[in-house]
Scaffold this motif. Structure first.
Motif, PDB file in Angstrom:
ATOM      1  N   ALA A   1       0.772  -1.235   0.068  1.00  0.00           N
ATOM      2  CA  ALA A   1       0.182  -0.032   0.018  1.00  0.00           C
ATOM      3  C   ALA A   1       0.571   1.323   0.051  1.00  0.00           C
ATOM      4  CB  ALA A   1      -0.851  -0.020   1.286  1.00  0.00           C
TER       5      ALA A   1
ATOM      6  N   ALA B   1      -9.591  -0.328   4.019  1.00  0.00           N
ATOM      7  CA  ALA B   1      -9.043  -1.648   3.354  1.00  0.00           C
ATOM      8  C   ALA B   1      -9.851  -2.818   3.929  1.00  0.00           C
ATOM      9  CB  ALA B   1      -7.530  -1.884   3.645  1.00  0.00           C
TER      10      ALA B   1
ATOM     11  N   ALA C   1      -5.441  -3.992   0.412  1.00  0.00           N
ATOM     12  CA  ALA C   1      -4.227  -2.884   0.733  1.00  0.00           C
ATOM     13  C   ALA C   1      -4.061  -2.218  -0.428  1.00  0.00           C
ATOM     14  CB  ALA C   1      -3.110  -3.376   1.135  1.00  0.00           C
TER      15      ALA C   1
ATOM     16  N   ALA D   1      -5.224   1.886  -1.674  1.00  0.00           N
ATOM     17  CA  ALA D   1      -4.091   2.600  -1.996  1.00  0.00           C
ATOM     18  C   ALA D   1      -4.468   3.287  -3.492  1.00  0.00           C
ATOM     19  CB  ALA D   1      -2.779   2.186  -1.748  1.00  0.00           C
TER      20      ALA D   1
END
Length: 525
Positions: free
Chosen positions: A14, A71, A291, A295
């Motif tokens: 991430a 997440a 993750a 991101a």
């Protein structure tokens, strides 16, 4: 350069993605609420999992915050209304752990079928009790899916590969989608009577809470084995224990509980009961997937303004937003209204724009209608993923535009086709800003759609309004607004009342008992 804080433990990929996309990132985990409040003002984005609580108090200190990214699916730890009031976009990753959760349900099904936890414990104690652990095959058994959305469809695919027969109960599952999945669409009572194994794959809503109640558990096939990796609260845990103790239920495996963390439960120690600590999404692959996704979504928003899987804003360009905003509010209310009033499998939903509405981009309006409609059944829907969820459920979505004006300068009509027939609602904007309902199932009516409402269909006869008003007065229910429409004199009439408090089941029963009442429902907007 935008700056993001990762406040919960997350896969290192991430942070790597943030930096590759031109976003500065700090990884500071384990902070107390007070410590987080002291530093949050330095950040444009906050990436979290389940530990960080994004409360109103935290948001008050988040002077530069633009986006919160979760997440995972659940956002119970985020105060979304407070975030919306601050202009903070809240995103999640609703599909990152679907396979992992489905596989956990299959694993628990096998564990129940062969009594694996107890057999392991006995063997490691040196007992070698082969005759004690006589299991059952899953081959040729009937698996009942309660919920056939993203995760449920994956479970169905795996079960069919195991040569099981799969039946499914899901109000949004169309016959075409059921055929595509290879499952038999049934009503809940038939599923309960036929299933050897039952797995639940539905969110926790007012409609699904205790869907496996004491009454419904009593309708199940003797010896049924039940698996829940979805949400706590879908099963009456006390009734489940009674069923296990009596032997009517052959086994149960829960990954989720009403109260979590579940340090204590009356189910613990019950024979033929297996429990895991909410492990549905706990695999290395799932944690990496969510993750990476959070991101990517947050970086896209901070760098280029792209909005994906947002829970509190639609996917709109800066130019379109001001003009579309009131239309989307109208569209969502119409979708929510017809969603609350519709029963049975949905075959088609149509969004018809007339006049000024027909000149606009139809996609955000359609997403808003689907968001309002699906929100009555699932807690993971948002403006962005509503079309995807509708497609997964086999819903045919039609967009129709008529540029000529009818009775109104601008009009939106939402129609649904179910096994029971076709119905529609229509609304307009007063002053190009205020959403207003103008037609309900062919009956002309002018009404605001807001707050708590009481919907009544009754025979148009003298004295009914007085009887209803007297009942509401006796029950100390305060009426905010009163809207009335009818097809013709002496025919069928519709009442929409807004009230100050939620409409209780007891009040619905009393209204239903009034002479002339055909239908009564509680609505919420």
């Amino acid at each position: 350069m935008p700056k993001v804080l990762i406040s919960d433990k997350m896969d290192p990929k991430a942070a790597q993605i943030f930096r590759e996309r031109g976003v500065e990132v700090d990884e500071i985990t384990g902070k107390t609420p007070e410590e987080l409040a002291a530093i949050i003002g330095d950040y444009d984005g906050l990436a979290i999992r389940s530990s960080t609580k994004v409360t109103k108090a935290i948001l008050e200190h988040a002077t530069n915050l633009k986006v919160v990214g979760r997440a995972g699916i659940g956002v119970d730890n985020v105060d979304i209304p407070a975030a919306s009031a601050k202009g903070v976009v809240v995103m999640n990753t609703p599909f990152g752990n679907s396979i992992t959760t489905a596989e956990h349900a299959i694993a628990l099904m096998f564990a129940l079928a062969r009594d694996l936890p107890e057999a392991d414990k006995s063997t490691q104690a040196g007992k070698w009790e082969k005759n004690r652990f006589m299991g059952v095959e899953v081959t040729s058994k009937t698996l009942g899916l309660i919920g056939a959305g993203n995760i449920g469809s994956i479970v169905a695919d795996r079960a069919l590969g195991l040569k099981m027969k799969v039946v499914a109960f899901d109000p949004f599952l169309s016959p075409e989608r059921a055929l595509e999945l290879g499952v038999e669409k049934v009503e809940l009572e038939e599923l309960l009577a036929r299933a050897d194994f039952i797995t639940l794959h539905t969110p926790l809503t007012d409609q699904t809470r205790n869907i496996l109640s004491a009454e419904n558990l009593a309708k199940t096939k003797k010896g049924v084995r039940i698996i829940n990796c979805a949400r706590g609260g879908l099963i009456d845990e006390a009734a489940l224990k009674e069923g296990l103790d009596s032997g009517h239920i052959g086994g149960a495996a829960l990954d989720v509980f009403v109260t979590e963390p579940a340090k204590e439960s009356p189910l613990f120690g019950t024979p033929n009961f297996i429990s895991t600590p909410h492990l549905g999404a706990s695999t290395n692959e799932a944690q990496v997937n969510v993750a990476i996704q959070v991101a990517e979504q947050m970086a896209d928003y901070l760098v280029s303004g792209g909005v994906t899987n947002a829970l509190n804003v639609p996917s709109l360009s800066a130019e379109e937003a001001p003009r579309l905003k009131p239309y989307m509010a109208l569209a969502e209310k119409l979708g929510s209204l017809i969603g609350q009033l519709t029963t049975g499998a949905l075959a088609r939903i149509s969004i018809h724009s007339e006049g000024a509405a027909a000149e606009l981009n139809p996609k955000p309006i359609t997403s808003a209608v689907l968001h309002g409609f699906l929100r009555t059944q699932t807690d993971t829907v948002n403006m962005v993923n509503a079309p995807v969820l509708a497609k997964e459920r086999g819903m045919e979505v039609r967009e129709v535009r008529t540029e000529r004006e009818g009775d109104y300068h601008t009009l939106l009509r939402v129609s649904v086709k179910t096994e029971a027939g076709e119905r529609s609602v229509a609304g307009t904007l007063f002053g190009d800003a205020a959403p207003r309902l103008v037609e309900l199932f062919g009956i002309k009516v002018e009404a605001d759609l807001a707050g708590h409402m009481l919907y009544v269909v009754n025979e148009d006869a003298p004295g009914f309004i007085g009887r209803l008003g007297s009942l509401l007065g006796e029950e100390r229910v305060n009426i905010g607004t009163f809207h009335l429409g009818r097809r013709d004199a002496g025919g069928e009439a519709v009442l929409l009342l807004s009230v100050d408090e939620p409409v209780t089941p007891d009040l619905l029963d009393k209204v239903r008992a009034l002479a002339g009442v055909k239908t009564v429902m509680a609505l919420a907007f």
